[in-house]
Design an enzyme around this catalytic site. Structure first.
Site, PDB file in Angstrom:
ATOM      1  N   HIS A 189       0.810  -1.216   0.000  1.00 61.55           N
ATOM      2  CA  HIS A 189       0.000   0.000   0.000  1.00 61.55           C
ATOM      3  C   HIS A 189       0.845   1.268   0.000  1.00 61.55           C
ATOM      4  CE1 HIS A 189      -4.021  -1.833   0.705  1.00 61.55           C
ATOM      5  NE2 HIS A 189      -3.258  -2.847   1.084  1.00 61.55           N
TER       6      HIS A 189
ATOM      7  N   ASP B  19       3.961   9.033  -1.343  1.00 61.28           N
ATOM      8  CA  ASP B  19       2.751   8.324  -0.955  1.00 61.28           C
ATOM      9  C   ASP B  19       2.493   7.219  -1.965  1.00 61.28           C
ATOM     10  OD1 ASP B  19       0.746   7.988   0.902  1.00 61.28           O
ATOM     11  OD2 ASP B  19      -0.010  10.034   0.700  1.00 61.28           O
TER      12      ASP B  19
END
Length: 455
Positions: free
Chosen positions: A156, A364
């Protein structure tokens, strides 16, 4: 077809409590469709730890199965290797990474213990889907125990370039263990390409197809599966009582002023200090915004036991105080800094009442706030998404205003452009992005990954 077994560090909830993240909702949906088990840590620290009783909770055809950790597991595996070693390295922060051999030993021990507790739940024909950096080595442990079913892994968070990951002691052993998975998924093509580059440069691997790589004697699928949200569902949240109430509160506070919103956990990867400085630069370079534009930063704390997070929290409080002291007026506060979270429906109302979302992480994997902001907008008067080029979402949402979060002057100029953007341009950008997030939603993400994993 056997059942689906999802493995992640934290599990649940099985019901959308209003605070459950979009990922939890997506995983519950796919588990309900197929029937299955969600296995992971209970969130509890006990003396027995992973040797204690497995807690089991069933709702229709989905079961939560969790085990505790003991104090050493928590400190070495979770607070140690996962969050003091892997998290900073995977976010390109070698300066913050701690290389402590007991941490690494704790990480491998907990992966082995979780594999031992998971194995009895696996039956022939089952499919196991493992999530995130806590469990890089889980499949290797399961294979050593004789588990032969299909096992997939999804990361993730970012996967850095080979010159970063090779700073990790015994990096080859870690990556070799990842090749025990059958499918390895990443948020973006950039992350996938970094992983493939590592395999080729460091492990003598080779590409054997568009999405297949051979290394360490194994051939696996390595592919980008950009995670989505329930965009259509989230787009209804601003119309809910909680959403409308939040919008009305914000409008009463703002009047005819504009609001920029940021929503992030307190984390050095999110670039919040850079964001505060860029907003200060906006007020310096474009003084017409003084008294007219404010920044609302929602930042619930995370990992508060780690020194790096205590430091960044202090820095943010200092910066907000400094900027407010410099520019505030009796009826206007430039930065409102809230260190707690909001339920998702209230958050949707907050998004809709904000002219700009400033989503500027330094790194991110994806960043679902960007997608939630787009989903929450009023189609007739949408706001503008200002997005870091280093967020995985930038690959998909290229109609946003893309910025370099390190360049405060560029970010300030982009904020000024966004504040002045005409309605027709705002609508065309919004429509293009909304169509993408509806098409590539959380359900499609899960189905796409599982279609590859099911072989």
């Amino acid at each position: 077809m056997g059942k689906l077994i999802v493995v992640s560090n934290r599990v649940g909830p099985l019901k959308d409590t209003g605070k459950a993240g979009g990922l939890a909702v997506a995983l519950v949906d796919v588990l309900r469709e197929r029937g299955g088990v969600w296995f992971g840590w209970s969130g509890q620290v006990s003396e027995e730890g992973t040797f204690g009783e497995m807690k089991r909770q069933k709702s229709r055809n989905v079961e939560l199965a969790t085990v505790d950790m003991n104090k050493a597991d928590y400190e070495e595996f979770y607070a140690g290797y996962a969050n003091r070693t892997l998290w900073p390295i995977l976010h390109y922060r070698l300066d913050l990474a701690e290389f402590d051999r007991p941490y690494e030993q704790g990480y491998r021990r907990v992966n082995e213990r979780f594999a031992t507790r998971l194995k009895p739940l696996i039956e022939p024909g089952d499919v196991v889907w493992v999530h995130d950096y806590h469990f890089f080595t889980l499949a290797g442990q399961l294979r050593a125990m004789g588990v032969e079913c299909r096992i997939g892994f999804f990361l993730h968070i970012p996967f850095p370039s080979p010159d970063i990951i090779t700073a990790l002691p015994r990096h080859t052993a870690l990556v070799r263990s990842m090749l025990a998975y059958d499918v390895i998924g990443f948020q973006s093509n950039r992350d996938r390409n970094h992983f493939i580059e590592y395999l080729i440069q460091e492990a003598g691997g080779e590409r054997v197809g568009e999405d297949r790589v051979r290394a360490f004697g194994r051939e696996v699928v390595v592919k980008a599966f950009p995670i989505g949200i329930d965009a259509e569902g989230f787009s209804q949240f601003p119309k809910s009582p909680e959403g409308r109430r939040q919008s009305q509160r914000i409008k009463a506070i703002l009047g005819d002023r504009a609001q920029i919103v940021g929503v992030d956990r307190v984390d050095y990867s999110k670039g919040i200090p850079h964001r505060f400085r860029a907003f200060e630069r906006l007020l310096e370079d474009y003084p017409e915004n003084r008294g007219r534009v404010s920044l609302l930063q929602v930042a619930p704390p995370s990992r508060s036991e780690l020194d790096a997070y205590v430091d960044i929290q202090r820095e943010l409080e200092h910066l907000a105080g400094q900027i407010n002291g410099r520019f505030a007026d009796v009826d206007w506060t430039p930065i409102r800094f809230i260190m707690r979270g909001f339920p998702r429906k209230a958050l949707a109302g907050l998004y809709r009442s904000s002219r700009i979302a400033l989503v500027t992480p330094l790194r991110d994997g994806m960043n679902l706030v960007a997608k939630e902001y787009v989903a929450a907008q009023d189609p007739e008067d949408p706001g503008v998404l200002v997005l870091s080029r280093f967020a995985g979402a930038a690959e998909e949402l290229n109609e946003s205003v893309i910025v370099n979060p390190y360049d405060t002057e560029e970010v300030a100029g982009s904020l000024q452009m966004a504040l002045q953007m005409p309605l027709d341009e705002r609508k065309s950008r919004y429509e293009a992005m909304f169509n993408k997030i509806v098409t590539n939603d959380a359900k499609r993400w899960a189905e796409s990954f599982l279609s590859y994993l099911s072989g």
